[in-house]
Design a protein around this motif. Structure first.
Motif, PDB file in Angstrom:
ATOM      1  N   GLY A 389      88.488 100.268  77.476  1.00 48.75           N
ATOM      2  CA  GLY A 389      87.622  98.860  77.606  1.00 48.75           C
ATOM      3  C   GLY A 389      86.989  98.422  76.550  1.00 48.75           C
ATOM      4  N   HIS A 390      86.197  97.319  76.709  1.00 52.42           N
ATOM      5  CA  HIS A 390      85.467  96.469  75.852  1.00 52.42           C
ATOM      6  C   HIS A 390      84.408  95.775  76.139  1.00 52.42           C
ATOM      7  N   MET A 391      83.480  95.211  75.402  1.00 56.02           N
ATOM      8  CA  MET A 391      82.350  94.752  75.641  1.00 56.02           C
ATOM      9  C   MET A 391      83.015  93.430  76.174  1.00 56.02           C
ATOM     10  N   VAL A 396      86.185  87.428  75.416  1.00 57.53           N
ATOM     11  CA  VAL A 396      86.849  88.403  76.304  1.00 57.53           C
ATOM     12  C   VAL A 396      86.504  89.635  75.596  1.00 57.53           C
ATOM     13  N   HIS A 397      86.932  89.808  74.285  1.00 60.81           N
ATOM     14  CA  HIS A 397      86.573  91.140  73.323  1.00 60.81           C
ATOM     15  C   HIS A 397      85.472  90.807  72.904  1.00 60.81           C
ATOM     16  N   ASP A 398      84.081  91.037  73.367  1.00 62.17           N
ATOM     17  CA  ASP A 398      82.946  90.392  72.970  1.00 62.17           C
ATOM     18  C   ASP A 398      82.441  91.296  72.008  1.00 62.17           C
ATOM     19  N   VAL A 420      86.230  98.141  82.135  1.00 67.41           N
ATOM     20  CA  VAL A 420      86.834  99.503  82.474  1.00 67.41           C
ATOM     21  C   VAL A 420      88.336  99.380  83.132  1.00 67.41           C
ATOM     22  N   GLU A 421      89.258  99.804  82.282  1.00 62.49           N
ATOM     23  CA  GLU A 421      90.602  99.354  82.394  1.00 62.49           C
ATOM     24  C   GLU A 421      91.767 100.106  82.061  1.00 62.49           C
ATOM     25  N   PRO A 422      91.744 101.334  82.581  1.00 64.93           N
ATOM     26  CA  PRO A 422      92.694 102.398  82.169  1.00 64.93           C
ATOM     27  C   PRO A 422      94.454 101.778  82.752  1.00 64.93           C
TER      28      PRO A 422
END
Ligand code: GLY
Ligand code: MN
Ligand code: MN
Length: 478
Positions: A389-391, A396-398, A420-422
């Motif tokens: 995951g990412h901010m 989108v990728h903050d 949260v993206e497995p």
């Protein structure tokens, strides 16, 4: 600056110079009503932008700070890409006008005085409003400078003065780079890359913790996105008759009607395309019996985006193997979500999800245990491929320019919003897995706000458990 020459601007339509008689030129100058608007209230985020500017001012006392919106980019010949203001500018002003420039001037005890530089309304005298490709009769009415000042709560001046203002400025200056070449040219001998990078890093880190306005926008983005996913499920049979493009177009309609755009190219990946992490060509077939990995997000009119993935059985029912893989990813996501709490390390939710996926891969005989050894060597990554995951925010990728210690090596705080993206991805040409696994890709992605005592899943309007996904699809498809 662009499109605002003092003399009659060059006509652009079809590249053909229209013949304008003196009589017509004179005629076009007159007979226009005064449309100045007196009834404008400040934009809803004006109080937030003022607070954000105050934080910036406090970090760089005594320095002139220049934050450009950016310029139109040519797509081809005389057509441009849709304009999207730089996130730094939109975050600090609430405005999204091309060519705009925010300048914070040092003001002693007061900190800084903010001035917004914008293009004024088209001039009726010189014909720019109807003869220039960027004139108001071609692209729409602009705010007058007085109107803009009312909307954004800062004094507004003519942006055509900016190059001179910046060239003549004395004292330390910083600029947010890569948005406006003319602004950078005017500042060329006054700025350094290192100091400008500090400004960029500060503005990236300032956005790590979202304020109330931003949280409301991200919530709205997730709600619209859920409706977009429902739209897609309703038309899956039409997608089967055409291609992944039907899915892309369906989601895009929702994004444009309810928001500004999609926040990133929608990933509409059917069958083996699901194993390509950023499949945005979307030109493949959609087949019954396959999975559709749909990773898409509506970006709101204020430029906050969702980033949601669901992996759906095209015909509404998972096969046994698809379900086994899907449920493993679901379990990994649950473990990841449980680790999203204030005070946890940013890395914790990734590690929690990776552990579950690794346990499954060992259990299925695809990797030789023990699990600890696999995790140590990272061998599971052949099939998990990416971070968990990412901010999330205006990008989108903050917050991508944030320092490691504030972000990837940092600690979760209330107000942070992250994905949260497995996922598990078995490439079609992977000879190390049984044939029936090949071409299966599953990702489940939700957008989560860290709260005072845990987290809130902003995208939980969409089901995640395999049997809930099936029931939801059956319901929507009637
Ligand atoms: N949609 C890109 C990502 O999930 O990061
Ligand atoms: Mn993501
Ligand atoms: Mn995504």
């Amino acid at each position: 600056m662009q499109g605002t020459a003092e003399t009659t601007p060059a006509p652009r339509k079809n590249g053909v110079a229209p013949q304008v008689s003196d009589e017509l030129a004179e005629n076009m100058k007159h007979g226009w009503a005064d449309t100045e608007r007196q009834d404008l209230d400040p934009v809803p985020q004006a109080e937030h932008t003022a607070r954000r500017r105050a934080a910036l001012s406090a970090r760089f006392p005594g320095e002139r700070l220049v934050i450009p919106a950016g310029r139109l980019k040519t797509r081809s010949n005389d057509t441009e890409y849709p304009f999207r203001a730089s996130v730094e500018y939109a975050y600090l002003t609430g405005d999204q006008t091309e060519n705009g420039v925010l300048v914070l001037e040092p003001a002693g005890e007061r900190g800084h005085d903010a001035t917004l530089y914008l293009l004024p309304r088209s001039d009726r005298e010189n014909g720019e409003f109807w003869l220039s490709g960027q004139g108001e009769l071609w692209v729409g009415r602009r705010n007058s400078l007085t109107e803009a000042a009312r909307l954004y709560g800062v004094p507004v001046k003519d942006v055509r003065t900016v190059p001179d203002v910046l060239r003549e400025a004395t004292g330390p200056v910083r600029v947010v780079r890569a948005h406006d070449a003319e602004v950078e040219k005017a500042l060329a001998d006054k700025v350094t890359a290192e100091r400008d990078e500090e400004l960029r890093v500060f503005l990236s880190e300032a956005r790590l913790v979202k304020d109330a306005f931003e949280i409301a926008e991200l919530t709205r983005a997730c709600e619209s996105t859920a409706r977009g996913f429902e739209d897609v499920v309703r038309v899956l049979d039409r997608a089967e008759a055409t291609s992944e493009r039907y899915i892309e177009g369906t989601f895009f309609l929702r994004a444009r009607v309810e928001g500004n755009d999609v926040g990133y190219g929608s990933i509409c990946a059917a069958g083996p395309h699901a194993t390509t992490l950023h499949w945005v060509r979307n030109d493949g077939p959609v087949r019954s019996g396959d999975l559709l990995l749909l990773d898409a997000g509506v970006e709101t009119t204020e430029l906050y985006t969702a980033d949601v993935t669901r992996t759906l059985p095209v015909n509404g029912r998972f096969t046994d193997l698809q379900r086994k893989i899907y449920d493993a990813v679901y379990e990994a996501q649950e473990a990841g979500l449980a680790a999203v709490v204030p005070g946890a390390k940013f890395r914790d939710f990734h590690q929690a999800a990776q552990r579950v996926l690794t346990e499954k891969l060992v259990e299925w005989g695809l990797l030789e245990g023990p699990v600890e050894r696999v995790l140590e060597l990272g061998l599971q990554r052949r099939w998990t491929l990416h971070g968990t995951g990412h901010m999330l925010g205006m990008d989108v990728h903050d917050c991508a320019a944030a320092r490691r210690e504030s972000y990837v090596d940092g600690t979760l705080e209330p107000g942070m919003c992250l994905t949260v993206e497995p996922g598990l991805y078995f490439q079609p040409d992977d000879l190390t897995v049984p044939e029936e696994y090949r071409g299966i890709g599953v990702r489940i992605e939700d957008d989560v706000l860290v709260t005072e005592d845990g987290h809130r899943n902003l995208s939980d309007a969409l089901p995640r458990r395999s049997y809930e996904v099936e029931a939801w699809m059956a319901d929507l498809r009637g």
